[in-house]
Design a protein around this motif. Structure first.
Motif, PDB file in Angstrom:
ATOM      1  N   GLN A 248     -34.601 -25.764  41.021  1.00 23.99           N
ATOM      2  CA  GLN A 248     -34.117 -24.560  40.333  1.00 23.99           C
ATOM      3  C   GLN A 248     -34.912 -23.370  40.832  1.00 23.99           C
ATOM      4  OE1 GLN A 248     -34.023 -24.739  36.102  1.00 23.99           O
ATOM      5  NE2 GLN A 248     -32.587 -26.423  36.034  1.00 23.99           N
ATOM      6  N   ALA A 249     -34.212 -22.352  41.318  1.00 24.99           N
ATOM      7  CA  ALA A 249     -34.892 -21.184  41.892  1.00 24.99           C
ATOM      8  C   ALA A 249     -34.361 -19.909  41.254  1.00 24.99           C
ATOM      9  CB  ALA A 249     -34.671 -21.154  43.401  1.00 24.99           C
ATOM     10  N   GLN A 250     -35.247 -18.944  41.084  1.00 23.05           N
ATOM     11  CA  GLN A 250     -34.834 -17.639  40.538  1.00 23.05           C
ATOM     12  C   GLN A 250     -35.817 -16.566  40.998  1.00 23.05           C
ATOM     13  OE1 GLN A 250     -33.039 -17.503  36.571  1.00 23.05           O
ATOM     14  NE2 GLN A 250     -34.533 -15.953  36.006  1.00 23.05           N
ATOM     15  N   VAL A 251     -35.302 -15.404  41.334  1.00 22.94           N
ATOM     16  CA  VAL A 251     -36.164 -14.271  41.699  1.00 22.94           C
ATOM     17  C   VAL A 251     -36.979 -13.882  40.466  1.00 22.94           C
ATOM     18  CG1 VAL A 251     -36.121 -11.797  42.275  1.00 22.94           C
ATOM     19  CG2 VAL A 251     -34.656 -13.390  43.535  1.00 22.94           C
ATOM     20  N   THR A 252     -38.281 -13.609  40.680  1.00 21.98           N
ATOM     21  CA  THR A 252     -39.115 -13.149  39.564  1.00 21.98           C
ATOM     22  C   THR A 252     -39.232 -11.632  39.564  1.00 21.98           C
ATOM     23  OG1 THR A 252     -41.136 -13.235  40.855  1.00 21.98           O
ATOM     24  CG2 THR A 252     -40.549 -15.231  39.647  1.00 21.98           C
ATOM     25  N   ARG A 253     -39.348 -11.069  40.796  1.00 22.17           N
ATOM     26  CA  ARG A 253     -39.553  -9.620  40.914  1.00 22.17           C
ATOM     27  C   ARG A 253     -39.249  -9.201  42.343  1.00 22.17           C
ATOM     28  NH1 ARG A 253     -44.693  -6.444  38.295  1.00 22.17           N
ATOM     29  NH2 ARG A 253     -44.300  -4.405  39.193  1.00 22.17           N
ATOM     30  N   SER A 254     -38.772  -7.981  42.501  1.00 20.01           N
ATOM     31  CA  SER A 254     -38.599  -7.458  43.858  1.00 20.01           C
ATOM     32  C   SER A 254     -39.541  -6.271  44.023  1.00 20.01           C
ATOM     33  CB  SER A 254     -37.148  -7.045  44.094  1.00 20.01           C
ATOM     34  OG  SER A 254     -36.800  -6.008  43.216  1.00 20.01           O
ATOM     35  N   PHE A 255     -39.871  -5.966  45.267  1.00 18.06           N
ATOM     36  CA  PHE A 255     -40.754  -4.831  45.527  1.00 18.06           C
ATOM     37  C   PHE A 255     -39.950  -3.789  46.309  1.00 18.06           C
ATOM     38  CE2 PHE A 255     -43.317  -8.425  44.412  1.00 18.06           C
ATOM     39  CZ  PHE A 255     -44.130  -7.867  43.450  1.00 18.06           C
ATOM     40  N   ASN A 256     -40.132  -3.687  47.614  1.00 15.50           N
ATOM     41  CA  ASN A 256     -39.256  -2.789  48.382  1.00 15.50           C
ATOM     42  C   ASN A 256     -38.190  -3.635  49.069  1.00 15.50           C
ATOM     43  OD1 ASN A 256     -40.753  -0.279  47.813  1.00 15.50           O
ATOM     44  ND2 ASN A 256     -42.396  -1.372  48.861  1.00 15.50           N
ATOM     45  N   SER A 257     -38.590  -4.268  50.173  1.00 15.53           N
ATOM     46  CA  SER A 257     -37.650  -5.178  50.851  1.00 15.53           C
ATOM     47  C   SER A 257     -37.923  -6.631  50.487  1.00 15.53           C
ATOM     48  CB  SER A 257     -37.772  -5.012  52.366  1.00 15.53           C
ATOM     49  OG  SER A 257     -39.074  -5.381  52.796  1.00 15.53           O
ATOM     50  N   SER A 258     -39.042  -6.896  49.810  1.00  9.88           N
ATOM     51  CA  SER A 258     -39.416  -8.289  49.552  1.00  9.88           C
ATOM     52  C   SER A 258     -39.109  -8.709  48.114  1.00  9.88           C
ATOM     53  CB  SER A 258     -40.895  -8.517  49.872  1.00  9.88           C
ATOM     54  OG  SER A 258     -41.705  -7.828  48.965  1.00  9.88           O
TER      55      SER A 258
ATOM     56  N   VAL B 268     -34.149  -3.697  48.575  1.00 14.47           N
ATOM     57  CA  VAL B 268     -33.302  -4.565  47.732  1.00 14.47           C
ATOM     58  C   VAL B 268     -33.249  -3.977  46.322  1.00 14.47           C
ATOM     59  CG1 VAL B 268     -33.912  -6.603  49.074  1.00 14.47           C
ATOM     60  CG2 VAL B 268     -35.236  -6.069  47.029  1.00 14.47           C
ATOM     61  N   PRO B 269     -32.291  -4.428  45.488  1.00 14.96           N
ATOM     62  CA  PRO B 269     -32.235  -3.924  44.109  1.00 14.96           C
ATOM     63  C   PRO B 269     -33.497  -4.272  43.328  1.00 14.96           C
ATOM     64  CG  PRO B 269     -30.201  -5.076  44.677  1.00 14.96           C
ATOM     65  CD  PRO B 269     -31.160  -5.331  45.797  1.00 14.96           C
ATOM     66  N   GLU B 270     -33.759  -3.456  42.321  1.00 11.87           N
ATOM     67  CA  GLU B 270     -34.863  -3.741  41.409  1.00 11.87           C
ATOM     68  C   GLU B 270     -34.482  -4.959  40.567  1.00 11.87           C
ATOM     69  OE1 GLU B 270     -36.647  -0.951  38.081  1.00 11.87           O
ATOM     70  OE2 GLU B 270     -36.091   0.140  39.901  1.00 11.87           O
ATOM     71  N   ALA B 271     -35.461  -5.805  40.263  1.00 15.51           N
ATOM     72  CA  ALA B 271     -35.176  -7.012  39.481  1.00 15.51           C
ATOM     73  C   ALA B 271     -35.514  -6.749  38.015  1.00 15.51           C
ATOM     74  CB  ALA B 271     -36.004  -8.181  40.007  1.00 15.51           C
ATOM     75  N   VAL B 272     -34.586  -7.082  37.126  1.00 20.85           N
ATOM     76  CA  VAL B 272     -34.801  -6.837  35.698  1.00 20.85           C
ATOM     77  C   VAL B 272     -35.012  -8.162  34.972  1.00 20.85           C
ATOM     78  CG1 VAL B 272     -33.832  -5.815  33.608  1.00 20.85           C
ATOM     79  CG2 VAL B 272     -33.339  -4.790  35.851  1.00 20.85           C
ATOM     80  N   ALA B 273     -36.219  -8.307  34.410  1.00 16.58           N
ATOM     81  CA  ALA B 273     -36.555  -9.529  33.657  1.00 16.58           C
ATOM     82  C   ALA B 273     -36.163  -9.312  32.200  1.00 16.58           C
ATOM     83  CB  ALA B 273     -38.049  -9.794  33.784  1.00 16.58           C
ATOM     84  N   GLU B 274     -35.548 -10.322  31.582  1.00 18.39           N
ATOM     85  CA  GLU B 274     -35.059 -10.141  30.212  1.00 18.39           C
ATOM     86  C   GLU B 274     -35.712 -11.095  29.208  1.00 18.39           C
ATOM     87  OE1 GLU B 274     -30.607  -8.434  31.228  1.00 18.39           O
ATOM     88  OE2 GLU B 274     -30.994 -10.577  31.448  1.00 18.39           O
ATOM     89  N   THR B 275     -35.796 -12.373  29.558  1.00 19.54           N
ATOM     90  CA  THR B 275     -36.349 -13.325  28.589  1.00 19.54           C
ATOM     91  C   THR B 275     -37.883 -13.281  28.637  1.00 19.54           C
ATOM     92  OG1 THR B 275     -36.502 -15.158  30.149  1.00 19.54           O
ATOM     93  CG2 THR B 275     -34.389 -14.885  29.030  1.00 19.54           C
ATOM     94  N   GLU B 276     -38.506 -13.924  27.625  1.00 11.58           N
ATOM     95  CA  GLU B 276     -39.971 -13.965  27.553  1.00 11.58           C
ATOM     96  C   GLU B 276     -40.561 -14.588  28.836  1.00 11.58           C
ATOM     97  OE1 GLU B 276     -42.821 -16.002  24.446  1.00 11.58           O
ATOM     98  OE2 GLU B 276     -41.129 -15.039  23.451  1.00 11.58           O
ATOM     99  N   GLU B 277     -39.970 -15.687  29.290  1.00  7.92           N
ATOM    100  CA  GLU B 277     -40.466 -16.392  30.476  1.00  7.92           C
ATOM    101  C   GLU B 277     -40.250 -15.535  31.740  1.00  7.92           C
ATOM    102  OE1 GLU B 277     -42.323 -18.698  31.041  1.00  7.92           O
ATOM    103  OE2 GLU B 277     -41.840 -19.676  32.936  1.00  7.92           O
ATOM    104  N   GLU B 278     -39.094 -14.881  31.820  1.00  5.45           N
ATOM    105  CA  GLU B 278     -38.835 -14.012  32.983  1.00  5.45           C
ATOM    106  C   GLU B 278     -39.842 -12.863  33.018  1.00  5.45           C
ATOM    107  OE1 GLU B 278     -33.969 -14.787  33.138  1.00  5.45           O
ATOM    108  OE2 GLU B 278     -34.737 -12.865  32.431  1.00  5.45           O
ATOM    109  N   ILE B 279     -40.183 -12.341  31.851  1.00  4.03           N
ATOM    110  CA  ILE B 279     -41.143 -11.213  31.789  1.00  4.03           C
ATOM    111  C   ILE B 279     -42.541 -11.698  32.170  1.00  4.03           C
ATOM    112  CG2 ILE B 279     -42.263  -9.577  30.189  1.00  4.03           C
ATOM    113  CD1 ILE B 279     -39.456  -9.436  28.756  1.00  4.03           C
ATOM    114  N   ARG B 280     -42.893 -12.910  31.746  1.00  2.00           N
ATOM    115  CA  ARG B 280     -44.209 -13.476  32.106  1.00  2.00           C
ATOM    116  C   ARG B 280     -44.323 -13.615  33.629  1.00  2.00           C
ATOM    117  NH1 ARG B 280     -46.612 -18.099  33.339  1.00  2.00           N
ATOM    118  NH2 ARG B 280     -44.679 -19.304  33.424  1.00  2.00           N
ATOM    119  N   LEU B 281     -43.267 -14.122  34.244  1.00  2.00           N
ATOM    120  CA  LEU B 281     -43.289 -14.305  35.704  1.00  2.00           C
ATOM    121  C   LEU B 281     -43.279 -12.947  36.415  1.00  2.00           C
ATOM    122  CD1 LEU B 281     -40.862 -17.349  35.977  1.00  2.00           C
ATOM    123  CD2 LEU B 281     -43.271 -17.326  36.623  1.00  2.00           C
TER     124      LEU B 281
END
Ligand SMILES: CC(=O)SCCNC(=O)CCNC(=O)[C@H](O)C(C)(C)COP(=O)(O)OP(=O)(O)OC[C@H]1O[C@@H](n2cnc3c(N)ncnc32)[C@H](O)[C@@H]1OP(=O)(O)O
Length: 176
Positions: free
Chosen positions: A81-91, A130-143
């Motif tokens: 299971q894979a999911q983006v945690t955060r984006s920066f500029n191109s990474s 790349v687009p900015e990554a938006v974390a929503e759940t508690e676990e997504e925000i922690r990561l």
């Protein structure tokens, strides 16, 4: 050119689940999944996740620590299971979890976890934002919150950032 807001995307849109059966060709002489084969599967699942976030071609820029604590036997079912945690500029940082399941005995255990970094590139291989990554759940925000420190650590280790520039990382060790 007029100022353009950077596009935002929820990290959950990059969620990927991949399931594989461990076959004889994937194993070592002890009939366990080979580490390199596992990393290949992790790279693919994580790359698809980064592609979903960026809608671009992506290249693997780095892989953080991958530990092999438990072996995975021939015939097991591996779920990644894979999911983006955060984006920066191109990474983009992608978090990946791996489980191994023995269906006849009904046992399932988490075997691996890692962070991969991908860079979105254009057709000529040049990094592209790349687009900015938006974390929503508690676990997504922690990561998401830990991603900046992990980025600084890997850039320092990769010789791409000077240790004194890694301010968030340094703050971890300022214990006074
Ligand atoms: C042998 C193999 O297995 S290769 C595996 C497949 N991967 C590849 O082929 C990738 C080969 N590498 C490349 O194409 C380039 O080095 C790239 C695209 C990753 C980076 O290109 P550069 O010209 O160095 O770009 P630049 O310095 O502008 O950095 C671009 C981004 O990459 C990030 N980056 C570069 N190297 C690393 C690294 N080792 N770890 C994490 N991030 C990195 C930078 O932090 C930057 O991120 P940002 O845009 O979000 O701020």
């Amino acid at each position: 050119m007029p100022f353009q807001m950077r596009k935002q995307k929820p990290v959950k849109d990059s969620f990927v689940i991949m399931t594989e059966l461990v076959l004889p060709n994937d194993t070592n002489t002890l009939n366990n999944l080979m580490g390199g084969r596992m990393m290949h599967l992790m790279d693919i699942a994580a790359a698809i996740s980064a592609q979903k976030h960026s809608n671009r071609i992506v290249v693997t820029a780095s892989v953080d620590n991958v530990s092999f604590r438990d072996s995975i036997a021939l015939g097991s079912v591996v779920t990644l299971q894979a999911q983006v945690t955060r984006s920066f500029n191109s990474s983009m940082e992608v978090h990946i979890d791996v489980w191994a399941e023995d269906i006849p005995s009904g046992t399932k255990m988490k075997t691996n976890e890692a962070f991969f970094t991908f860079v979105a590139v254009d057709q000529t291989g040049r990094p592209i934002d790349v687009p900015e990554a938006v974390a929503e759940t508690e676990e997504e925000i922690r990561l998401y919150d830990g991603a900046l420190r992990r980025r600084q650590l890997r850039l320092v280790l990769g010789g791409r950032m000077k240790p004194h520039e890694a301010t968030e990382l340094k703050a971890l060790f300022d214990l006074e």
